[in-house]
Design a protein around this motif. Structure first.
Motif, PDB file in Angstrom:
ATOM      1  N   PHE A  54     -35.947  60.844  -8.713  1.00  0.00           N
ATOM      2  CA  PHE A  54     -36.694  60.387  -9.910  1.00  0.00           C
ATOM      3  C   PHE A  54     -37.835  59.147  -9.467  1.00  0.00           C
ATOM      4  O   PHE A  54     -39.068  59.355 -10.214  1.00  0.00           O
ATOM      5  N   LEU A  85     -40.784  60.789  -8.690  1.00  0.00           N
ATOM      6  CA  LEU A  85     -41.580  61.402  -9.746  1.00  0.00           C
ATOM      7  C   LEU A  85     -42.267  60.596 -10.641  1.00  0.00           C
ATOM      8  O   LEU A  85     -43.483  60.559 -11.065  1.00  0.00           O
ATOM      9  N   SER A 130     -34.794  70.470  -5.621  1.00  0.00           N
ATOM     10  CA  SER A 130     -35.336  71.343  -6.741  1.00  0.00           C
ATOM     11  C   SER A 130     -34.470  71.185  -7.909  1.00  0.00           C
ATOM     12  O   SER A 130     -34.815  71.477  -8.849  1.00  0.00           O
ATOM     13  N   ILE A 131     -33.441  70.343  -7.880  1.00  0.00           N
ATOM     14  CA  ILE A 131     -32.576  70.132  -9.066  1.00  0.00           C
ATOM     15  C   ILE A 131     -33.645  68.960  -9.897  1.00  0.00           C
ATOM     16  O   ILE A 131     -33.620  69.221 -11.087  1.00  0.00           O
ATOM     17  N   ILE A 132     -34.154  67.979  -9.328  1.00  0.00           N
ATOM     18  CA  ILE A 132     -34.984  66.903  -9.992  1.00  0.00           C
ATOM     19  C   ILE A 132     -36.354  67.352 -10.041  1.00  0.00           C
ATOM     20  O   ILE A 132     -37.037  67.136 -11.103  1.00  0.00           O
ATOM     21  N   LEU A 133     -36.979  67.752  -8.854  1.00  0.00           N
ATOM     22  CA  LEU A 133     -38.490  67.899  -8.608  1.00  0.00           C
ATOM     23  C   LEU A 133     -38.833  69.203  -8.927  1.00  0.00           C
ATOM     24  O   LEU A 133     -38.129  70.098  -8.688  1.00  0.00           O
ATOM     25  N   PRO A 134     -40.007  69.332  -9.293  1.00  0.00           N
ATOM     26  CA  PRO A 134     -40.384  70.697  -9.704  1.00  0.00           C
ATOM     27  C   PRO A 134     -41.172  71.362  -8.113  1.00  0.00           C
ATOM     28  O   PRO A 134     -42.263  71.806  -8.104  1.00  0.00           O
ATOM     29  N   LEU A 135     -40.162  71.178  -7.145  1.00  0.00           N
ATOM     30  CA  LEU A 135     -40.641  71.635  -5.714  1.00  0.00           C
ATOM     31  C   LEU A 135     -39.470  72.720  -5.496  1.00  0.00           C
ATOM     32  O   LEU A 135     -38.303  72.479  -5.872  1.00  0.00           O
ATOM     33  N   ARG A 136     -39.970  73.850  -5.380  1.00  0.00           N
ATOM     34  CA  ARG A 136     -38.987  75.102  -5.208  1.00  0.00           C
ATOM     35  C   ARG A 136     -38.669  75.294  -3.900  1.00  0.00           C
ATOM     36  O   ARG A 136     -39.331  76.162  -3.262  1.00  0.00           O
ATOM     37  N   ARG A 168     -32.891  80.816  -7.144  1.00  0.00           N
ATOM     38  CA  ARG A 168     -32.811  80.910  -8.546  1.00  0.00           C
ATOM     39  C   ARG A 168     -33.703  82.003  -9.138  1.00  0.00           C
ATOM     40  O   ARG A 168     -33.313  82.768 -10.045  1.00  0.00           O
ATOM     41  N   SER A 169     -35.164  81.867  -8.436  1.00  0.00           N
ATOM     42  CA  SER A 169     -35.959  82.939  -9.286  1.00  0.00           C
ATOM     43  C   SER A 169     -35.513  84.301  -8.652  1.00  0.00           C
ATOM     44  O   SER A 169     -35.813  85.294  -9.436  1.00  0.00           O
TER      45      SER A 169
END
Lengths: 422, 365
Positions: free
Chosen positions: A272, A275, A363-369, A376-377
């Motif tokens: 966080f 972020l 990828s749980i917290i940040l928008p990095l996949r 998940r996609s």
């Protein structure tokens, strides 16, 4: 006549090993009996010594057998691996720009060459390493070639493996004893290793047509973030460890405070920070901020492990340095740190493996996949909604491969540096 | 004594370093305060790229394909915004906002410029969180899906049923409210979004509830969509809208009027195909104003947006009008029966008001 045949036929004659005659002492003559007898003996001693041990053996084998049968059934029959093979691009390299794949392959070639060269320089490939490389390559080629004609990709991969071998063999030619050739070779290789992370980033992103930071995703992202975090962590950790051990209270307190604060909160919390807080302080791409956070986080742990190494050294080592008139920093550089780092290698590698697995949290917290996010996609696709287990099993195996390699490499380093032997 | 002197010296040095660091930190945050807060349009222009938070796991709305590209209904609005502000629909960075729990944090931290991620407008979010909502892009409501062989037609048949519902959502609360009202007993089977779907497929529950559009989009992606039935009944209002940061009305205006403009374009018959021709030869003042061009030798009306008056023209040219986006991205997966018959009971709400829906584009002038 091979060694085993010889053992079968001649029971008392001297054994030939590595061109030298070895006369076995009397108490080892037993080992020269026919191997059927030896095997039966081994089984009796180890598995069927008494009725209760026999029972244990049967039960263990029943459990082991059913687990193996279940795994084989799952892998061969139950699982729908199309979710992985159809989505291999998404899972492995995510949104990496189409047409720039050659950068990935060049990067892979570079990493493979370095790995082979390092192995050749400081260690020796064992049978198990060779087996692992063969199985790993077969797995990779299967992934590349499955149901499509990706001849170019297969060729690239082949080149990478060849470069691995070439690097290995070339460095095996370097003499093992200290000398001018070896000194130059190790310096060059060491420099390349130290710069490998920035070099790989440059290969992937530099110049026109390179990937943007936000186009790095999938397994590739894990593979980039973890080394950056580990290397950064060691860079942060060494001065912190020295600082904490310093007799200057201000420095020692500062370092202690840093270590305790950073270790006191979970990685998810520090993500966080990447972020919200780092965006105001250093700005830049989120991926860079994530690397900084990973380095800060790992650094605190590394510092403690290195401090452990420092404290394990007897006082005499410091005193010996001072006695020969070395200034403090030279003592550290020449005497203390090399020994301390060697002692700390096992926990440092343990932390590196932990960080590698922790990249799955990103990828749980940040928008990095990264790989888990890409998974998940993949399972959001209609035809694969029921194939969740398969994707996660694949992700687990991919994480395991690198963790296993790291663990093997650390064992090699330990052996070649003689950790635990002195 | 020596140690003490060293200690004091170090402390002073550290204090100075810390002060300098703080001062520099202030400078930098002063520089970057424009970024992300207050002036989003300028930030986007400076960056040359729109950062759009979209889902990457929901078919039809926001979804990442096997080749790594991101597609969906929400994604088209991102492209429209990029075309409007940057004159290039491809200048979008799709930031992963799949995680419902952190989506508003992404917006607050400036990591994204706009959140277009099937987000329901609620009073609590609007008032309590650092988010402002623009015009709704998709009206839906909480619906129910059953297996095709089920006898259930509406919640009236659901006495004692087991219902799969995502835990910790407004959906769960709505369901409880509704069944309390009906006086029925039911067994909720909670879990994550994907778990509820699995449980429903494995028939561990009789009914699956979620946003009706979500149900329809997921069922549409199944191998055998005809084995399932989405009930017509809706028990809640779920207006899905783009979100922007609080206190940035210029940017919110642009986002808002992109949505209104695309809806209006459908009403006026301006399409991706004919927008160029209409711009060069506008049939009336309304269309001329919408496209930001002069009508019959008059002047171009600049309505005072933070972008040039042709922004809607570029958006329509990039992605088409609302109806075209709907047809292309959602199509018959969620049937959109816009009929002229106002009494048509099957008409979807996502239609212009005259055609049975509530998509009421505000006048653009």
């Amino acid at each position: 006549m091979t060694e085993s045949e010889e053992r079968l036929t001649s029971t008392t004659a001297p054994t030939e090993r590595h061109g030298q005659k070895v006369v076995l002492p009397p108490h080892r003559q037993r080992a020269a009996r026919p191997y059927q007898v030896r095997a039966a003996n081994w089984l009796r001693i180890n598995l069927f010594a008494s009725w209760d041990r026999t029972l244990l053996t049967v039960i263990s084998f029943a459990i082991l057998g059913s687990v193996i049968a279940f795994v084989v059934w799952f892998v061969m029959s139950y699982a729908n691996w199309n979710v992985v093979t159809d989505n291999r691009r998404l899972l492995l390299i995510g949104s990496f720009p189409h047409g720039a794949e050659w950068r990935l392959w060049v990067g892979l070639c570079f990493v493979f060459t370095l790995a082979g060269a390092s192995y050749g320089m400081w260690s020796k490939l064992g049978l198990r390493d060779g087996l692992f490389i063969v199985i790993g390559s077969a797995f990779a080629l299967f992934m590349i070639l499955h149901e499509t004609s990706q001849a170019w990709a297969a060729l690239w991969f082949g080149v990478a493996v060849v470069l691995l071998s070439v690097g290995y063999l070339l460095c095996r030619l370097v003499p093992r004893e200290e000398g001018p050739t070896r000194r130059v070779a190790t310096r060059v290789l060491g420099l390349l290793l130290a710069l490998s992370v920035p070099i790989v980033f440059a290969l992937l992103m530099a110049g026109p047509g390179g990937a943007d930071a936000n186009e790095l995703s999938g397994y590739l992202l894990n593979l980039l973030l973890a080394p950056a975090g580990i290397a950064g962590g060691i860079l942060v950790g060494i001065p912190l460890a020295l600082g904490r051990a310093s007799s200057l209270k201000a420095i020692s307190w500062t370092c202690t405070a840093y270590i305790e604060v950073v270790r006191g909160a979970p990685l998810i919390g520090w993500l966080f920070v990447a972020l919200f807080i780092l965006s105001d302080i250093i700005g830049g791409d989120l991926i860079v901020r994530t690397m900084v956070v990973l380095a800060i986080f790992t650094g605190a742990y590394m510092a403690e492990y290195i401090r452990g190494g420092l404290q394990a050294l007897p006082r005499g080592q410091y005193e010996a340095g001072h006695a020969v008139g070395l200034p403090h920093w030279r003592t550290m550089q020449l005497i203390i740190l090399p020994q301390a780092l060697r002692i700390s290698i096992p926990p440092i590698v343990g932390q590196a493996i932990a960080l590698w697995k922790d990249t799955a949290l990103i990828s749980i917290i940040l928008p990095l996949r990264e790989l888990v996010g890409s998974s998940r996609s993949a399972i959001a696709q209609g035809e694969f909604i029921t194939a969740r287990i398969e994707v996660y099993v694949f992700a687990a195996v991919m994480f395991w491969i690198v963790a296993f390699v790291m663990s093997r490499v650390s064992q090699r380093i330990e052996r070649s540096l003689g950790v635990g032997q002195r | 004594m020596k140690t003490l002197r060293y200690g004091l010296l170090t402390a002073m040095v550290l204090a100075v370093v810390a002060m300098v660091a703080i001062a520099c930190g202030d400078d930098e945050s002063g520089d970057s305060s424009g970024e992300g807060r207050g002036d989003t349009i300028q930030t986007i222009k400076d960056r040359g790229e729109l950062k759009c938070g979209v889902k990457q796991t929901q078919p039809l709305f926001g979804f990442k394909e096997a080749d790594g590209s991101v597609v969906g209904f929400d994604v088209e609005f991102c492209k429209a915004l990029a075309a409007a502000v940057l004159n290039d629909a491809s200048k979008v960075e799709f930031v992963d906002a799949s995680n419902a729990a952190t989506r508003f944090e992404l917006l607050a931290s400036g990591e994204i410029d706009v959140l277009i991620r099937t987000t329901t407008i609620t009073a609590e979010r609007d008032a309590g969180r650092a988010v402002d909502f623009a015009q709704t892009t998709f009206y839906t409501g909480q619906g129910f899906a059953v297996h095709a062989d089920s006898a259930i037609q509406s919640t009236a048949d659901m006495e004692g049923a087991t219902i799969c519902v995502q835990s910790g959502t407004t959906t769960e609360q709505n369901l409880d409210d509704h069944f309390t009202e009906l006086g029925f007993d039911y067994t909720p089977l909670g879990g994550e979004d994907a778990e509820t779907q699995d449980a429903f497929l494995a028939r561990r529950c009789d009914v699956w509830t979620a946003d009706q559009s979500n149900l329809a989009s997921r069922i549409s992606a199944f191998d055998n969509p005809s084995d399932f039935r989405v009930l017509g009944q809706i028990i809640s209002k779920e207006p899905l809208a783009p979100g922007v940061r609080d206190y940035d009305s210029e940017w919110k205006d642009v986002v808002n009027w992109i949505v209104h403009g695309l809806i209006y374009a459908e009403e006026l018959g301006v399409t991706k195909a004919n927008v160029g021709q209409m711009a060069s030869n506008p049939p009336n003042t309304t269309i001329a104003r919408l496209l930001g061009v002069a009508y019959e030798g008059g002047a171009v009306a600049d309505l005072g947006f933070g972008v040039d008056p042709q922004f809607l023209q570029r958006a329509i040219a990039a992605v088409g009008n609302y109806g075209e986006i709907y047809t292309q991205e959602i199509g018959n997966n969620i049937p959109r029966a816009c009929t002229l018959n106002a009494l048509a009971i099957d008409a979807s709400v996502d239609c212009p008001p005259g055609k049975g829906g509530i998509l009421y584009a505000l006048p653009y002038r």
